[in-house]
Design an enzyme around this catalytic site. Structure first.
Site, mmCIF file in Angstrom:
data_model
loop_
_atom_site.group_PDB
_atom_site.id
_atom_site.type_symbol
_atom_site.label_atom_id
_atom_site.label_comp_id
_atom_site.label_asym_id
_atom_site.label_seq_id
_atom_site.Cartn_x
_atom_site.Cartn_y
_atom_site.Cartn_z
ATOM 1 N N MET A 155 21.481 -7.411 44.323
ATOM 2 C CA MET A 155 22.421 -7.780 45.730
ATOM 3 C C MET A 155 23.490 -9.805 44.649
ATOM 4 S SD MET A 155 24.041 -6.975 47.964
ATOM 5 C CE MET A 155 24.129 -7.308 50.204
ATOM 6 N N GLY A 156 23.514 -9.780 44.055
ATOM 7 C CA GLY A 156 24.253 -11.045 43.336
ATOM 8 C C GLY A 156 25.999 -11.135 43.746
ATOM 9 N N ARG A 157 26.961 -11.008 43.026
ATOM 10 C CA ARG A 157 27.855 -10.929 43.014
ATOM 11 C C ARG A 157 29.087 -9.555 43.601
ATOM 12 N NH1 ARG A 157 27.516 -14.241 38.773
ATOM 13 N NH2 ARG A 157 27.972 -16.824 38.817
ATOM 14 N N ILE A 158 27.807 -9.113 42.258
ATOM 15 C CA ILE A 158 29.096 -8.141 42.413
ATOM 16 C C ILE A 158 28.259 -6.737 43.336
ATOM 17 C CG2 ILE A 158 28.935 -5.696 41.238
ATOM 18 C CD1 ILE A 158 29.474 -7.408 38.343
ATOM 19 N N THR A 238 26.437 1.436 37.742
ATOM 20 C CA THR A 238 27.542 0.140 36.528
ATOM 21 C C THR A 238 26.510 -0.792 36.354
ATOM 22 O OG1 THR A 238 28.496 -0.876 38.998
ATOM 23 C CG2 THR A 238 29.538 1.252 38.504
ATOM 24 N N ARG A 240 23.821 -1.237 34.049
ATOM 25 C CA ARG A 240 23.303 -1.328 32.935
ATOM 26 C C ARG A 240 22.825 0.359 33.049
ATOM 27 N NH1 ARG A 240 26.238 -3.955 31.273
ATOM 28 N NH2 ARG A 240 26.015 -5.568 30.292
ATOM 29 N N GLU A 269 24.108 3.973 24.921
ATOM 30 C CA GLU A 269 25.125 4.232 24.444
ATOM 31 C C GLU A 269 26.204 4.224 22.872
ATOM 32 O OE1 GLU A 269 27.107 1.365 27.033
ATOM 33 O OE2 GLU A 269 26.723 2.460 29.115
ATOM 34 N N HIS A 287 31.519 3.229 30.684
ATOM 35 C CA HIS A 287 31.986 1.959 30.544
ATOM 36 C C HIS A 287 33.104 1.051 31.189
ATOM 37 C CE1 HIS A 287 28.722 -1.154 29.493
ATOM 38 N NE2 HIS A 287 29.765 -1.632 30.638
#
Ligand code: 8YV
Length: 321
Positions: A155-158, A238, A240, A269, A287
């Site tokens: 639950m960081g910025r994104i 979204t 890693r 990837e 990505h």
């Protein structure tokens, strides 16, 4: 006067490259072919500043060649492709580009959530194949997004930007799992409740990953955690690739143990688990999280801010590690 030598490993937006060219002696990668380990080693041996991306592996092996580089200013927020401990031991500063890609990445998580729930990728393939014979009540029935429960891991910025969209725009109940508890006022604004991971997995209709890739988060979604999700649940990644055990996910999707998934990132990837490629119930994107013109320019400008500060002997605006 000798100007600092900078090596850029990939093509950047033209306007940002033009600004960078005024700052130093820059070696650009005009044909945009990804650097191999030898090219990364050679760049580290000659560049005072290296400007890499997620496609460059800057591990202990290449750093062990005792590079001349003093700053690694990454184009991107995730730095799991850089051995931070090895860089630190060599006195190499590292910076990244936080903040400027938050909204675009959150938008893409919502895109995947909507596409996976409403079978949009499958529907598009169906139309283009010429197989569509017209509307019928039981055709390609998906699941509703509005009002459902979303579990956010990291639950960081994104993560918070996704919660804001889900809560305010889609009336979703938001649960989250994170190392730190958010401030009560932020929790209230986001309609978010911190719960243990097992509880989140058992209750969520959607599980969306927004944690960094670290040794602790590697395969945080593994076979056991997939089994703990609801059979109707949809997994969104979204963050890693390696936070999900991709082979276990392919089995769970193939056997219908969870309903669907939406993926923007992969463990190896650009390779993708072969079993995922044939499944209709997974949306696969290349990505694209930060891939908007506005954000890519902002990411480049953020790198330039860090380079300018470094060259001027000022503290880095976005230090890592
Ligand atoms: C970037 C990302 O485009 O910033 C990140 O961590 O995952 C992407 O959105 C990429 O990593 C560039 O290095």
């Amino acid at each position: 006067m000798m100007r600092a030598r900078i090596v850029v490993t990939r093509r950047w937006p033209a306007d940002v490259e033009a600004r960078l060219a005024t700052m130093a002696d820059v070696a650009f990668n005009r044909d945009d072919r990804p650097f191999d380990a030898d090219q990364v080693t050679a760049a580290l041996a000659t560049a005072y500043i290296l400007l890499p991306t997620v496609t460059d592996r800057i591990g202990a092996a290449v750093l062990g060649t005792r590079p001349r580089t003093r700053l690694i200013a990454n184009f991107g927020v995730g730095v799991n492709h850089i051995d931070l401990a090895a860089a630190k031991a060599l006195g190499i500063a590292v910076s990244n580009t936080p903040g400027v890609l938050t909204d675009c990445t959150a938008d893409l998580a919502m895109t995947l959530m909507l596409m996976a729930a409403r079978r949009a990728g499958e529907g598009e393939r169906h139309v283009r194949s010429g197989a569509w014979v017209g509307w019928r009540p039981t055709h390609m029935v998906g699941s509703r997004v509005t009002g459902k429960t979303l579990g956010i891991i990291g639950m960081g910025r994104i993560g918070q930007a996704v919660a804001r969209r889900a809560h305010a725009g889609f009336g979703m109940t938001v649960l989250y799992h994170s190392r730190q508890r958010l401030d009560g006022a932020i929790e209230a604004a986001l309609g978010a409740t911190k719960v243990p991971l097992a509880n989140l997995l058992a209750r969520s209709d959607f599980v969306s990953l927004h944690c960094p890739s670290t040794p602790e988060t590697r395969h945080i979604i593994d076979a056991a955690r997939l089994a703990a999700m609801r059979p109707t649940a949809i997994l969104i990644n979204t963050a890693r690739g390696d936070v999900v055990d991709e082979a276990a996910l392919a089995s769970a999707l193939g056997e219908g143990r969870i309903a669907a998934a939406g993926l923007d990132v992969y463990e190896r990837e650009p390779a993708i688990e072969a079993a995922l490629m044939g499944l209709e119930n997974v949306v696969l994107l290349p990505h694209l999280g930060s891939a908007t013109a506005e954000t890519r320019t902002a990411m480049g400008d953020c790198v330039l801010d860090n380079v300018a500060a470094f060259l001027a002997g000022r503290p880095l605006p976005n230090p890592v590690g």
